[in-house]
Design a protein around this motif. Structure first.
Motif, PDB file in Angstrom:
ATOM      1  N   THR A  96       0.732  -1.289  -0.061  1.00 32.24           N
ATOM      2  CA  THR A  96      -0.061   0.039  -0.042  1.00 32.24           C
ATOM      3  C   THR A  96       0.926   1.448   0.165  1.00 32.24           C
ATOM      4  O   THR A  96       1.782   1.307   0.662  1.00 32.24           O
ATOM      5  N   LEU A  97       0.622   2.186  -0.864  1.00 36.69           N
ATOM      6  CA  LEU A  97       1.250   3.616  -0.952  1.00 36.69           C
ATOM      7  C   LEU A  97       0.734   4.552  -0.123  1.00 36.69           C
ATOM      8  O   LEU A  97      -0.379   4.424   0.188  1.00 36.69           O
ATOM      9  N   VAL A  98       1.631   5.590   0.327  1.00 32.98           N
ATOM     10  CA  VAL A  98       1.145   6.608   1.133  1.00 32.98           C
ATOM     11  C   VAL A  98      -0.207   7.292   0.206  1.00 32.98           C
ATOM     12  O   VAL A  98      -1.101   7.738   0.952  1.00 32.98           O
ATOM     13  N   ARG A  99       0.164   7.436  -1.141  1.00 33.88           N
ATOM     14  CA  ARG A  99      -0.721   8.162  -1.980  1.00 33.88           C
ATOM     15  C   ARG A  99      -1.954   7.543  -1.866  1.00 33.88           C
ATOM     16  O   ARG A  99      -3.174   8.341  -1.948  1.00 33.88           O
ATOM     17  N   PRO A 274       3.229  26.149  -5.655  1.00 34.98           N
ATOM     18  CA  PRO A 274       2.302  25.834  -7.163  1.00 34.98           C
ATOM     19  C   PRO A 274       2.456  24.330  -7.358  1.00 34.98           C
ATOM     20  O   PRO A 274       1.520  23.939  -7.846  1.00 34.98           O
ATOM     21  N   GLU A 275       3.702  23.788  -7.191  1.00 40.49           N
ATOM     22  CA  GLU A 275       3.926  22.374  -7.504  1.00 40.49           C
ATOM     23  C   GLU A 275       2.820  21.627  -6.820  1.00 40.49           C
ATOM     24  O   GLU A 275       2.270  20.655  -7.054  1.00 40.49           O
ATOM     25  N   THR A 276       2.901  21.869  -5.253  1.00 34.98           N
ATOM     26  CA  THR A 276       1.850  20.963  -4.372  1.00 34.98           C
ATOM     27  C   THR A 276       0.469  21.240  -5.090  1.00 34.98           C
ATOM     28  O   THR A 276      -0.271  20.189  -5.055  1.00 34.98           O
ATOM     29  N   ILE A 277       0.022  22.543  -5.267  1.00 40.53           N
ATOM     30  CA  ILE A 277      -1.475  22.750  -5.409  1.00 40.53           C
ATOM     31  C   ILE A 277      -1.834  21.925  -6.834  1.00 40.53           C
ATOM     32  O   ILE A 277      -2.758  21.270  -6.910  1.00 40.53           O
ATOM     33  N   ALA A 278      -0.714  21.976  -7.717  1.00 36.42           N
ATOM     34  CA  ALA A 278      -1.080  21.434  -9.032  1.00 36.42           C
ATOM     35  C   ALA A 278      -1.241  20.025  -8.687  1.00 36.42           C
ATOM     36  O   ALA A 278      -2.074  19.407  -9.556  1.00 36.42           O
ATOM     37  N   ASP A 279      -0.447  19.261  -7.978  1.00 38.97           N
ATOM     38  CA  ASP A 279      -0.841  17.816  -7.622  1.00 38.97           C
ATOM     39  C   ASP A 279      -2.091  17.422  -6.836  1.00 38.97           C
ATOM     40  O   ASP A 279      -2.569  16.333  -7.376  1.00 38.97           O
ATOM     41  N   ILE A 280      -2.596  18.473  -6.074  1.00 38.54           N
ATOM     42  CA  ILE A 280      -3.530  18.377  -5.147  1.00 38.54           C
ATOM     43  C   ILE A 280      -4.646  18.312  -6.230  1.00 38.54           C
ATOM     44  O   ILE A 280      -5.846  17.764  -5.983  1.00 38.54           O
ATOM     45  N   LEU A 281      -4.852  19.138  -7.326  1.00 36.19           N
ATOM     46  CA  LEU A 281      -5.788  19.654  -8.153  1.00 36.19           C
ATOM     47  C   LEU A 281      -6.047  18.533  -9.308  1.00 36.19           C
ATOM     48  O   LEU A 281      -6.790  18.487 -10.271  1.00 36.19           O
ATOM     49  N   ARG A 282      -5.140  17.526  -9.205  1.00 29.67           N
ATOM     50  CA  ARG A 282      -5.055  16.306 -10.115  1.00 29.67           C
ATOM     51  C   ARG A 282      -5.854  15.274  -9.464  1.00 29.67           C
ATOM     52  O   ARG A 282      -5.244  14.498  -8.726  1.00 29.67           O
ATOM     53  N   THR A 294     -24.316   2.321  -5.041  1.00 23.04           N
ATOM     54  CA  THR A 294     -25.248   1.039  -4.947  1.00 23.04           C
ATOM     55  C   THR A 294     -25.861   1.103  -6.406  1.00 23.04           C
ATOM     56  O   THR A 294     -25.743   1.969  -6.941  1.00 23.04           O
ATOM     57  N   PRO A 295     -26.323  -0.101  -6.670  1.00 25.03           N
ATOM     58  CA  PRO A 295     -26.812  -0.219  -8.191  1.00 25.03           C
ATOM     59  C   PRO A 295     -27.964   0.831  -8.247  1.00 25.03           C
ATOM     60  O   PRO A 295     -27.902   1.292  -9.667  1.00 25.03           O
ATOM     61  N   ALA A 296     -28.674   1.325  -7.238  1.00 23.06           N
ATOM     62  CA  ALA A 296     -29.737   2.345  -7.325  1.00 23.06           C
ATOM     63  C   ALA A 296     -29.189   3.635  -7.189  1.00 23.06           C
ATOM     64  O   ALA A 296     -29.955   4.628  -7.638  1.00 23.06           O
ATOM     65  N   PHE A 297     -28.031   3.849  -6.847  1.00 23.03           N
ATOM     66  CA  PHE A 297     -27.588   5.247  -6.402  1.00 23.03           C
ATOM     67  C   PHE A 297     -25.939   5.228  -6.617  1.00 23.03           C
ATOM     68  O   PHE A 297     -25.419   5.333  -5.750  1.00 23.03           O
ATOM     69  N   PRO A 298     -25.347   5.424  -7.941  1.00 18.98           N
ATOM     70  CA  PRO A 298     -24.009   5.447  -8.005  1.00 18.98           C
ATOM     71  C   PRO A 298     -23.531   6.910  -7.818  1.00 18.98           C
ATOM     72  O   PRO A 298     -24.300   7.710  -7.748  1.00 18.98           O
ATOM     73  N   VAL A 299     -22.357   6.826  -6.975  1.00 18.71           N
ATOM     74  CA  VAL A 299     -21.647   8.114  -6.597  1.00 18.71           C
ATOM     75  C   VAL A 299     -20.368   8.097  -7.084  1.00 18.71           C
ATOM     76  O   VAL A 299     -19.546   7.098  -6.783  1.00 18.71           O
ATOM     77  N   GLU A 300     -19.608   9.321  -7.610  1.00 19.17           N
ATOM     78  CA  GLU A 300     -18.537   9.349  -7.880  1.00 19.17           C
ATOM     79  C   GLU A 300     -17.842  10.401  -7.234  1.00 19.17           C
ATOM     80  O   GLU A 300     -18.659  11.535  -7.250  1.00 19.17           O
ATOM     81  N   GLN A 301     -16.772  10.246  -6.841  1.00 22.54           N
ATOM     82  CA  GLN A 301     -16.054  11.506  -5.883  1.00 22.54           C
ATOM     83  C   GLN A 301     -14.586  11.496  -6.686  1.00 22.54           C
ATOM     84  O   GLN A 301     -13.903  10.633  -6.968  1.00 22.54           O
ATOM     85  N   ARG A 302     -14.172  12.886  -6.742  1.00 26.74           N
ATOM     86  CA  ARG A 302     -12.718  13.021  -7.046  1.00 26.74           C
ATOM     87  C   ARG A 302     -11.784  13.642  -6.076  1.00 26.74           C
ATOM     88  O   ARG A 302     -12.100  14.607  -5.437  1.00 26.74           O
ATOM     89  N   PHE A 303     -10.926  12.895  -5.768  1.00 28.47           N
ATOM     90  CA  PHE A 303      -9.893  12.897  -4.573  1.00 28.47           C
ATOM     91  C   PHE A 303      -8.717  13.336  -5.302  1.00 28.47           C
ATOM     92  O   PHE A 303      -8.399  12.485  -6.204  1.00 28.47           O
ATOM     93  N   GLY A 304      -7.825  14.085  -4.657  1.00 25.34           N
ATOM     94  CA  GLY A 304      -6.762  14.488  -4.815  1.00 25.34           C
ATOM     95  C   GLY A 304      -5.832  14.945  -3.716  1.00 25.34           C
ATOM     96  O   GLY A 304      -5.930  15.845  -2.976  1.00 25.34           O
ATOM     97  N   ARG A 305      -4.867  13.911  -3.351  1.00 23.57           N
ATOM     98  CA  ARG A 305      -4.155  14.153  -2.054  1.00 23.57           C
ATOM     99  C   ARG A 305      -4.694  14.414  -0.678  1.00 23.57           C
ATOM    100  O   ARG A 305      -4.672  15.240   0.265  1.00 23.57           O
ATOM    101  N   GLY A 306      -6.004  13.675  -0.658  1.00 24.88           N
ATOM    102  CA  GLY A 306      -6.934  13.937   0.504  1.00 24.88           C
ATOM    103  C   GLY A 306      -8.010  14.838   0.350  1.00 24.88           C
ATOM    104  O   GLY A 306      -8.752  14.871   1.261  1.00 24.88           O
ATOM    105  N   PHE A 307      -7.842  15.879  -0.664  1.00 23.52           N
ATOM    106  CA  PHE A 307      -9.016  16.903  -0.721  1.00 23.52           C
ATOM    107  C   PHE A 307     -10.109  16.567  -1.823  1.00 23.52           C
ATOM    108  O   PHE A 307      -9.727  15.699  -2.915  1.00 23.52           O
ATOM    109  N   THR A 321     -11.126  24.072  -7.762  1.00 24.86           N
ATOM    110  CA  THR A 321     -10.893  24.070  -6.223  1.00 24.86           C
ATOM    111  C   THR A 321     -10.578  22.889  -5.589  1.00 24.86           C
ATOM    112  O   THR A 321     -10.835  21.840  -6.091  1.00 24.86           O
ATOM    113  N   PHE A 322     -10.001  23.052  -4.465  1.00 19.82           N
ATOM    114  CA  PHE A 322      -9.965  21.749  -3.625  1.00 19.82           C
ATOM    115  C   PHE A 322     -10.206  21.906  -2.275  1.00 19.82           C
ATOM    116  O   PHE A 322     -10.430  23.327  -1.458  1.00 19.82           O
TER     117      PHE A 322
END
Length: 372
Positions: A96-99, A274-282, A294-307, A321-322
């Motif tokens: 398992t990686l820290v990321r 700026p480098e940290t923010i750029a990676d967070i925003l990826r 669930t099959p009835a309610f799919p949810v998608e979230q986008r995370f970058g470095r915990g945000f 934004t993050f």
């Protein structure tokens, strides 16, 4: 009846106060910083210095701690967790990686059943149990919201690297320089300022009372949100318990106000490179969230470095934004392009899926209208 709005707005932001005042009769706070200076600082229905449990907005504070250590060269996102926490390397978690821990891809949602609420107040008990746990899926192959375990997993990495516990590290390295009233582990001396959160039950359409709701509850949901039964499934009930606020629960037990949230993100806009923010925003996650979907309610979230990346506050606003929301309304984020930091809290919790509360969307829209 609408509550009286108190506070200040900078010239050009007056309409934010109007929209905030029209937003309902629940006690709430709203704050925005632009280029490090306050432009909105409003509250209604509570004292100016009221604080409250901000639930999962705490994850943004915890993620900020880890990201500072990464930026300082002390924590490697692409190193195995075992480089810092050797005991974690068991039962399929060896690589398992820290990321992956920061982006909810570790698969460790909870320890084995058996921990109690009192156990949750002891940091070592929980982290040792998580180190011994078997992941719900092969780490790195999928993601799912680590609703409670996130705080201990990321927090233990902070502790192993720095030596200070999560709450102390956050207090000394972020909250103090940001001048933010924000605690991961609320001191008893601040309890007198606490505003109680209450639940507003959503309206149930006629006939829905007979619907089988199991189709909307995923197989991992209760495991993740209750730490396998150690924490009450009612977030408001948990927040009312002094043990919950004092324990330093880095996923959901933080206490702050809108001003503290905004000040933290304003400070991060200056502190992060700026480098940290750029990676967070990826974004590092895509597809259905294994915990929330669930099959009835799919949810998608986008995370970058915990945000949470690109919170969906208003589709008409072009913003990258993050930040991180909390259950029932708490909203906090930073917009690096506009140098904007925003915080919103309310004591009236409305249950629902993740995402910025409908009550705060018009307020955010008014802030962006003022910018434009």
């Amino acid at each position: 009846m609408p509550l009286t709005v108190e506070g200040t707005t900078a010239p050009g932001f007056e309409r934010v106060a109007e929209v905030f005042g029209a937003g309902g009769d629940a006690p709430a706070q709203c704050c925005a910083y632009l280029d490090g200076k306050p432009v909105v600082d409003l509250w209604r229905g509570q004292p100016e210095d009221a604080i409250q449990v901000v639930f999962s907005a705490t994850k943004g504070a915890t993620a900020a701690c880890a990201n500072l250590l990464v930026q300082r060269g002390r924590l490697d996102l692409d190193a195995p967790v075992t480089d810092y926490w050797p005991e974690y390397g068991r039962r399929g978690k060896e690589s398992t990686l820290v990321r992956w821990v920061l982006t909810h891809r570790a698969g460790v949602l909870a320890p084995e059943p058996g921990l109690t609420f009192d156990d949750v107040t002891d940091w070592a008990t929980v982290t040792e149990a998580l180190a011994a746990a078997e992941p719900a899926w092969q780490p790195g192959t999928a993601y799912g919201y680590h609703a409670q375990s996130f705080g201990w997993l990321v927090g233990e990495l902070v502790r192993r690297v720095d030596g200070r516990g999560l709450g102390r590290f956050f207090a000394e390295e972020i909250a103090a320089p940001a001048r933010a009233d924000f605690w991961i582990g609320l001191p008893e001396s601040e309890e007198h300022r606490l505003a109680e959160v209450v639940t507003e039950a959503p309206d149930v359409p006629e006939g829905m009372g007979d619907v089988d709701m199991s189709a909307f509850i995923g197989p991992y949901l209760m495991t993740a949100f209750t730490l396998n039964g150690a924490i009450p499934d009612d977030a408001v009930k948990a927040a009312a318990d002094r043990r919950y606020r004092a324990a330093g629960i880095g996923a959901s037990g933080g206490v702050s106000d809108a001003r503290g949230l905004a000040r933290m993100y304003a400070w991060l806009l200056d502190e992060f490179t700026p480098e940290t923010i750029a990676d967070i925003l990826r974004p590092e996650t895509q597809g259905p969230d294994r915990v929330l979907s669930t099959p009835a309610f799919p949810v998608e979230q986008r995370f970058g470095r915990g945000f949470v990346v690109h919170p969906h506050h208003d589709p008409t606003v072009d913003a990258t934004t993050f930040g991180h929301e909390g259950v029932g309304g708490t909203t906090a984020f930073a917009d690096p392009a506009r140098r904007l930091a925003f915080g919103y809290t309310t004591t009236q919790v409305v249950p629902g899926p993740p995402g910025i509360d409908e009550r705060v969307k018009p307020i955010i829209g008014a802030v962006y209208d003022a910018l434009d």
